[in-house]
Write a protein that holds these residues in place. Structure first.
Motif, PDB file in Angstrom:
ATOM      1  N   ARG A 149      12.861   8.687  14.724  1.00  0.00           N
ATOM      2  CA  ARG A 149      13.746   8.855  13.571  1.00  0.00           C
ATOM      3  C   ARG A 149      13.156   8.066  12.418  1.00  0.00           C
ATOM      4  N   ILE A 150      12.774   8.774  11.369  1.00  0.00           N
ATOM      5  CA  ILE A 150      12.121   8.169  10.215  1.00  0.00           C
ATOM      6  C   ILE A 150      13.131   8.035   9.082  1.00  0.00           C
ATOM      7  N   PHE A 151      13.210   6.841   8.522  1.00  0.00           N
ATOM      8  CA  PHE A 151      14.055   6.579   7.354  1.00  0.00           C
ATOM      9  C   PHE A 151      13.129   6.136   6.227  1.00  0.00           C
ATOM     10  N   THR A 152      13.318   6.690   5.040  1.00  0.00           N
ATOM     11  CA  THR A 152      12.454   6.302   3.925  1.00  0.00           C
ATOM     12  C   THR A 152      13.238   6.261   2.616  1.00  0.00           C
ATOM     13  N   GLY A 176       0.779  -1.227   0.000  1.00  0.00           N
ATOM     14  CA  GLY A 176       0.000   0.000   0.000  1.00  0.00           C
ATOM     15  C   GLY A 176       0.809   1.274   0.000  1.00  0.00           C
ATOM     16  N   GLY A 177       2.130   1.165   0.015  1.00  0.00           N
ATOM     17  CA  GLY A 177       2.958   2.360  -0.070  1.00  0.00           C
ATOM     18  C   GLY A 177       3.365   2.923   1.272  1.00  0.00           C
ATOM     19  N   VAL A 178       4.035   4.071   1.218  1.00  0.00           N
ATOM     20  CA  VAL A 178       4.642   4.646   2.419  1.00  0.00           C
ATOM     21  C   VAL A 178       3.622   5.042   3.478  1.00  0.00           C
ATOM     22  N   GLY A 179       2.464   5.514   3.069  1.00  0.00           N
ATOM     23  CA  GLY A 179       1.437   5.879   4.042  1.00  0.00           C
ATOM     24  C   GLY A 179       0.939   4.668   4.811  1.00  0.00           C
ATOM     25  N   ALA A 180       0.656   3.591   4.094  1.00  0.00           N
ATOM     26  CA  ALA A 180       0.202   2.353   4.733  1.00  0.00           C
ATOM     27  C   ALA A 180       1.294   1.767   5.625  1.00  0.00           C
ATOM     28  N   GLU A 181       2.538   1.831   5.166  1.00  0.00           N
ATOM     29  CA  GLU A 181       3.640   1.317   5.972  1.00  0.00           C
ATOM     30  C   GLU A 181       3.794   2.129   7.262  1.00  0.00           C
ATOM     31  N   THR A 182       3.735   3.442   7.138  1.00  0.00           N
ATOM     32  CA  THR A 182       3.867   4.294   8.323  1.00  0.00           C
ATOM     33  C   THR A 182       2.734   4.029   9.305  1.00  0.00           C
ATOM     34  N   ALA A 183       1.508   3.932   8.811  1.00  0.00           N
ATOM     35  CA  ALA A 183       0.361   3.648   9.683  1.00  0.00           C
ATOM     36  C   ALA A 183       0.537   2.312  10.395  1.00  0.00           C
ATOM     37  N   CYS A 184       1.035   1.306   9.695  1.00  0.00           N
ATOM     38  CA  CYS A 184       1.263  -0.006  10.298  1.00  0.00           C
ATOM     39  C   CYS A 184       2.338   0.068  11.380  1.00  0.00           C
ATOM     40  N   GLY A 230      12.947  -4.811   1.820  1.00  0.00           N
ATOM     41  CA  GLY A 230      12.331  -4.014   0.766  1.00  0.00           C
ATOM     42  C   GLY A 230      11.342  -2.982   1.270  1.00  0.00           C
ATOM     43  N   ALA A 231      11.367  -2.694   2.558  1.00  0.00           N
ATOM     44  CA  ALA A 231      10.455  -1.694   3.130  1.00  0.00           C
ATOM     45  C   ALA A 231      10.756  -0.318   2.558  1.00  0.00           C
ATOM     46  N   SER A 232       9.740   0.544   2.584  1.00  0.00           N
ATOM     47  CA  SER A 232       9.896   1.934   2.153  1.00  0.00           C
ATOM     48  C   SER A 232      10.084   2.876   3.325  1.00  0.00           C
ATOM     49  N   VAL A 233       9.702   2.412   4.536  1.00  0.00           N
ATOM     50  CA  VAL A 233       9.772   3.242   5.741  1.00  0.00           C
ATOM     51  C   VAL A 233      10.279   2.388   6.904  1.00  0.00           C
ATOM     52  N   GLY A 250      16.291  10.436   4.084  1.00  0.00           N
ATOM     53  CA  GLY A 250      16.129   9.652   2.863  1.00  0.00           C
ATOM     54  C   GLY A 250      17.277   8.661   2.747  1.00  0.00           C
ATOM     55  N   VAL A 251      16.960   7.406   2.449  1.00  0.00           N
ATOM     56  CA  VAL A 251      17.971   6.352   2.333  1.00  0.00           C
ATOM     57  C   VAL A 251      17.758   5.583   1.031  1.00  0.00           C
TER      58      VAL A 251
END
Length: 132
Positions: A80-83, A49-57, A120-123, A113-114
């Motif tokens: 600390r957020i890495f994306t 579901g993308g970065v928004g779904a990953e962050t919410a999870c 394979g995560a985006s966040v 930003g990484v």
């Protein structure tokens, strides 16, 4: 607990680590949560579901583990957020603001930003708490 005693904490409410590390470590009143990626709590697989779904999870998983970690969101000092998808940071912010709104003061935050993240995560987000 003395300040030099290290306590490693697990939570059955979230997926177990896939690699050899402590998901949460406490020394004195400092509670450090290792970087979390968006693993579905039922399957242990990375959510889609993308970065928004990953962050919410990630934020939902964190909230599931708070009781085991003996902290609350009010104790959160910094996140600390890495994306890998910095261009989609608005989606990360939307999921973040869904949790940190109203009377809950958000913690300090760093965003980086990484080029790649585990599985394979985006966040990935790590959290530092200070017990009150």
């Amino acid at each position: 607990m003395t300040n030099n005693h290290r306590l490693c904490i697990q939570s059955a409410a979230i997926p177990a680590p896939r690699f050899h590390y402590s998901p949460c470590v406490q020394i004195g009143s400092l509670v450090q949560v290792s970087g979390m990626i968006a693993l579905d709590p039922l399957t242990g697989q990375l959510v889609s579901g993308g970065v928004g779904a990953e962050t919410a999870c990630i934020l939902a998983n964190l909230q599931r583990a708070l009781a085991d970690y003996k902290v609350s969101l009010n104790d959160l000092l910094i996140a600390r957020i890495f994306t890998t998808r910095f261009e989609a940071f608005a989606e990360i912010n939307a999921a973040w603001e869904a949790v940190f709104s109203g009377d809950l003061n958000p913690p300090a935050r760093t965003s980086v930003g990484v080029s790649a993240l585990p599985l394979g995560a985006s966040v990935e987000i790590e959290f530092t708490f200070v017990q009150s």
